[in-house]
Design an enzyme around this catalytic site. Structure first.
Site, PDB file in Angstrom:
ATOM      1  N   ASP A  72       0.862  -1.195  -0.224  1.00 29.57           N
ATOM      2  CA  ASP A  72      -0.087  -0.140   0.006  1.00 29.57           C
ATOM      3  C   ASP A  72       0.846   1.273   0.025  1.00 29.57           C
ATOM      4  OD1 ASP A  72       0.983  -0.540   2.683  1.00 29.57           O
ATOM      5  OD2 ASP A  72      -1.077  -1.166   3.390  1.00 29.57           O
ATOM      6  N   ASP A 141      -7.786  -4.176  14.620  1.00 27.41           N
ATOM      7  CA  ASP A 141      -9.138  -4.363  14.063  1.00 27.41           C
ATOM      8  C   ASP A 141      -9.011  -5.490  13.273  1.00 27.41           C
ATOM      9  OD1 ASP A 141      -7.924  -3.055  11.998  1.00 27.41           O
ATOM     10  OD2 ASP A 141      -9.579  -1.449  11.969  1.00 27.41           O
ATOM     11  N   HIS A 143      -7.411  -5.585  10.308  1.00 28.20           N
ATOM     12  CA  HIS A 143      -7.288  -5.321   9.115  1.00 28.20           C
ATOM     13  C   HIS A 143      -5.782  -5.707   8.373  1.00 28.20           C
ATOM     14  CE1 HIS A 143      -5.390  -1.444  10.446  1.00 28.20           C
ATOM     15  NE2 HIS A 143      -4.351  -1.565   9.484  1.00 28.20           N
ATOM     16  N   GLU A 148      -9.810  -2.333   5.439  1.00 21.37           N
ATOM     17  CA  GLU A 148     -10.226  -1.945   6.675  1.00 21.37           C
ATOM     18  C   GLU A 148     -11.676  -2.679   6.886  1.00 21.37           C
ATOM     19  OE1 GLU A 148      -8.752  -0.164   8.527  1.00 21.37           O
ATOM     20  OE2 GLU A 148      -8.142   1.966   7.760  1.00 21.37           O
TER      21      GLU A 148
END
Length: 268
Positions: A72, A141, A143, A148
């Site tokens: 990314d 979380d 991801h 996400e």
């Protein structure tokens, strides 16, 4: 799915580096037949990169015939910005090894046509026959890359808006100021990662314990994108002890038992 549990972050960093190096050595890459490696940024892989650099300096591994694709990149900050993922990779890894500049692939968050940039990235990965080993980390979380919670589990490389939790977590790299953190990024998709021949995930720290529980013990759920890796035929998660604190005792004992002979993977 395999789970390798080691006592400390230093232990899992060394294990991950040895695994990556061993895969490259076993493949015996050449200019005509390069090894295709997917790489992450963030705090989790820094120790692995340090160990890979040491292996290179000890002449145990070469990256001359390795082609890399990063997961990314932020949208809207220059490549030479100190917190861009281009800068991160050069500072923490690329400038210390013998990889060829033309073999490095990182998404351009300032491309004039971001949608086309993502499409071309997918095409380039496919042109090499896909990623052989994709290394990653996870967020608290769950991801993976910037996929996400709520991301499609078949998603491809695309533009992604970052959640407030991710922005807050990444503010530590931007002088603790959430207003300086980019609000969107380009990221490979869950589907892109799932197409890889092998996936290696580095998990460390108490704050990743809930995410690891969902990755290992819960069902596949797009609110925890890491859980998609349960469906991959060749995934390894390497975790420190702190990240296992929400796993059942039986789960930990099971994986420790079946992986006991794989704890030491030092290069021969």
């Amino acid at each position: 799915m395999r789970l390798i549990i080691r006592p400390t972050y230093e232990d899992i960093s060394k294990w991950a580096a040895n695994h990556v190096a061993q895969k490259i050595k076993e493949f015996s890459p050449t200019r005509e037949k390069p090894f295709i490696l997917g790489l992450p940024t963030g705090s989790s892989p820094i120790g692995m990169y340090k160990n890979l650099i040491k292996l290179y300096k000890d002449e145990k591994i070469s990256f001359q015939n390795v082609i890399t694709f990063n997961m990314d990149e932020y949208i809207g900050i220059e490549k030479n910005h100190p917190e861009s993922y281009h800068s991160f990779m050069w500072k923490n890894f690329f400038s210390h090894i013998d990889i060829k500049k033309e073999n490095i692939n990182i998404l351009n968050g300032n491309a004039l046509n971001l949608k086309k940039e993502c499409e071309e990235y997918e095409k380039k990965i496919k042109s090499f026959g896909g990623i052989m080993l994709f290394v990653g980390g996870i967020g608290p979380d769950g991801h993976i890359a910037f996929n996400e919670p709520g991301s499609s589990l078949t998603s491809r490389t695309r533009i992604k808006t970052l959640t407030q939790d991710t922005i807050i977590a990444n503010s530590r790299f931007f002088e603790g100021n959430v207003n300086k953190v980019p609000k969107s990024a380009l990221t490979v998709g869950v589907g892109t990662i799932m197409d890889s021949q092998e996936i290696l995930i580095i998990v460390n720290g108490h704050n990743k314990a809930r995410a690891l529980k969902h990755a290992i013990e819960k069902g596949v759920n797009h609110m925890w994108t890491i859980s998609a890796l349960q469906l991959h035929k060749n995934t390894i998660i390497v975790s420190d002890k702190k990240a296992t604190y929400e796993l059942k005792i039986g789960t930990v004992e099971y994986f420790n038992d079946i992986e006991r002979e794989n704890f030491n993977n030092d290069l021969k």
